[in-house]
Design a protein around this motif. Structure first.
Motif, short mmCIF file in Angstrom:
data_model
loop_
_atom_site.label_atom_id
_atom_site.label_comp_id
_atom_site.label_asym_id
_atom_site.label_seq_id
_atom_site.Cartn_x
_atom_site.Cartn_y
_atom_site.Cartn_z
N MET A 22 0.85 -1.01 0.03
CA MET A 22 -0.21 -0.04 0.15
C MET A 22 0.78 1.14 0.05
N THR A 23 0.53 2.21 -0.68
CA THR A 23 1.36 3.42 -0.89
C THR A 23 0.45 4.58 -0.56
N PHE A 24 0.88 5.52 0.30
CA PHE A 24 0.22 7.15 0.42
C PHE A 24 1.21 7.93 -0.29
N ASP A 25 0.88 8.49 -1.36
CA ASP A 25 1.85 9.30 -1.93
C ASP A 25 0.93 10.62 -2.37
N ARG A 26 1.52 11.78 -1.78
CA ARG A 26 1.05 13.21 -1.93
C ARG A 26 -0.38 13.20 -1.11
N ALA A 27 -0.54 12.54 -0.07
CA ALA A 27 -1.81 12.53 0.55
C ALA A 27 -1.79 13.63 1.59
N GLU A 28 -2.70 13.99 2.13
CA GLU A 28 -2.87 15.29 2.94
C GLU A 28 -3.74 14.70 4.29
N PHE A 29 -2.96 14.80 5.53
CA PHE A 29 -3.55 14.32 6.71
C PHE A 29 -3.68 15.67 7.42
N THR A 30 -4.93 16.10 7.74
CA THR A 30 -5.15 17.51 8.50
C THR A 30 -6.00 17.39 9.52
N GLN A 31 -6.26 18.13 10.43
CA GLN A 31 -7.26 18.43 11.59
C GLN A 31 -7.81 16.94 12.01
N LEU A 32 -6.81 16.25 12.62
CA LEU A 32 -7.19 15.00 13.13
C LEU A 32 -7.24 15.00 14.64
N GLY A 33 -7.84 14.09 15.34
CA GLY A 33 -7.87 13.92 16.83
C GLY A 33 -6.86 13.17 17.42
N GLN A 34 -6.23 12.18 16.69
CA GLN A 34 -5.34 11.60 17.29
C GLN A 34 -4.06 11.24 16.19
N VAL A 35 -3.27 10.02 16.41
CA VAL A 35 -2.46 9.78 15.55
C VAL A 35 -3.04 9.76 14.05
N ALA A 36 -2.31 10.34 13.01
CA ALA A 36 -2.77 10.50 11.68
C ALA A 36 -2.68 9.12 10.93
N LEU A 37 -1.73 8.20 11.16
CA LEU A 37 -1.43 7.15 10.14
C LEU A 37 -0.95 6.12 10.96
N GLY A 38 -1.65 5.17 11.28
CA GLY A 38 -1.07 3.86 12.00
C GLY A 38 -0.93 2.66 11.07
N ILE A 39 0.30 2.13 11.25
CA ILE A 39 0.65 0.98 10.49
C ILE A 39 1.14 -0.22 11.29
N GLY A 40 0.36 -1.29 11.10
CA GLY A 40 0.64 -2.36 11.71
C GLY A 40 0.52 -2.25 13.42
N ASN A 41 -0.42 -1.29 13.82
CA ASN A 41 -0.56 -1.32 15.35
C ASN A 41 -1.80 -2.00 16.00
N ASN A 42 -2.50 -2.53 15.09
CA ASN A 42 -3.63 -3.15 15.65
C ASN A 42 -4.01 -4.58 14.75
N PRO A 43 -4.04 -5.70 15.47
CA PRO A 43 -3.88 -7.23 14.86
C PRO A 43 -5.22 -7.40 14.07
N GLU A 44 -6.44 -6.59 14.50
CA GLU A 44 -7.85 -6.79 14.00
C GLU A 44 -7.94 -5.91 12.45
N ALA A 45 -6.93 -5.06 12.22
CA ALA A 45 -7.10 -4.25 11.11
C ALA A 45 -6.65 -4.75 9.86
N ASN A 46 -6.06 -5.98 9.99
CA ASN A 46 -5.62 -6.63 8.70
C ASN A 46 -6.32 -7.75 8.26
N ASP A 47 -6.86 -7.47 7.05
CA ASP A 47 -7.92 -8.63 6.52
C ASP A 47 -7.23 -9.85 6.00
N SER A 48 -5.89 -9.77 6.10
CA SER A 48 -5.39 -11.08 5.57
C SER A 48 -5.44 -12.35 6.90
#
Length: 147
Positions: free
Chosen positions: A1-27
């Motif tokens: 997965m690639t995030f390229d030229r994305a914009e993350f603004t005005q969010l209430g916690q961590v903007a982007l979590g990668i591999g933080n939650n075992p339930e978040a992976n469909d595989s």
């Protein structure tokens, strides 16, 4: 997965979590994020940190199967400004238990804590001292922080 030229603004916690939650992976492999890239993106006006790579629970630092580990994440050429405004103890970029993570050429400003933490975690000697943790081969280069 690639995030390229994305914009993350005005969010209430961590903007982007990668591999933080075992339930978040469909595989079904648990944390298992691999080959994720975050490039040329802008992060700003965040209550918390910008990017958190890896988890802190036992399956994150000592995955029972190799494919469950977070690995080969690239964070490159990103602009980060006005972060961790409410959660002031959060680093802009935090890499915990992940293998082969590269953080390069980012510019961070206006954060109350620090720009980058790589290899964070305290469980090695306590939980499973005879087995090395998943954090290894991480690198950072060409980064600029001004607070």
């Amino acid at each position: 997965m690639t995030f390229d030229r994305a914009e993350f603004t005005q969010l209430g916690q961590v903007a982007l979590g990668i591999g933080n939650n075992p339930e978040a992976n469909d595989s079904g492999v648990g944390y298992g994020a691999a080959g994720v890239e975050v490039r040329r993106s802008r992060f700003g006006q965040l209550a918390g940190g910008v990017i958190m790579v890896g988890g802190i629970l036992p399956d994150a630092h000592h995955p029972p199967r190799p494919e469950m580990g977070v690995r080969n994440v690239v964070i490159a050429d990103n602009r980060i400004e006005t972060v961790s405004q409410d959660y002031k103890e959060q680093a802009a970029i935090l890499v915990t238990y992940a293998a082969g993570t590269v953080v390069t050429h980012y510019d961070v400003s206006d954060g109350p804590y620090d720009g980058i933490d790589i290899g964070w975690g305290w469980v090695d000697a306590v939980v499973q001292p005879a087995r090395p943790a998943a954090a290894r081969c991480a690198a950072g280069a060409g980064n600029r922080g001004h607070f």
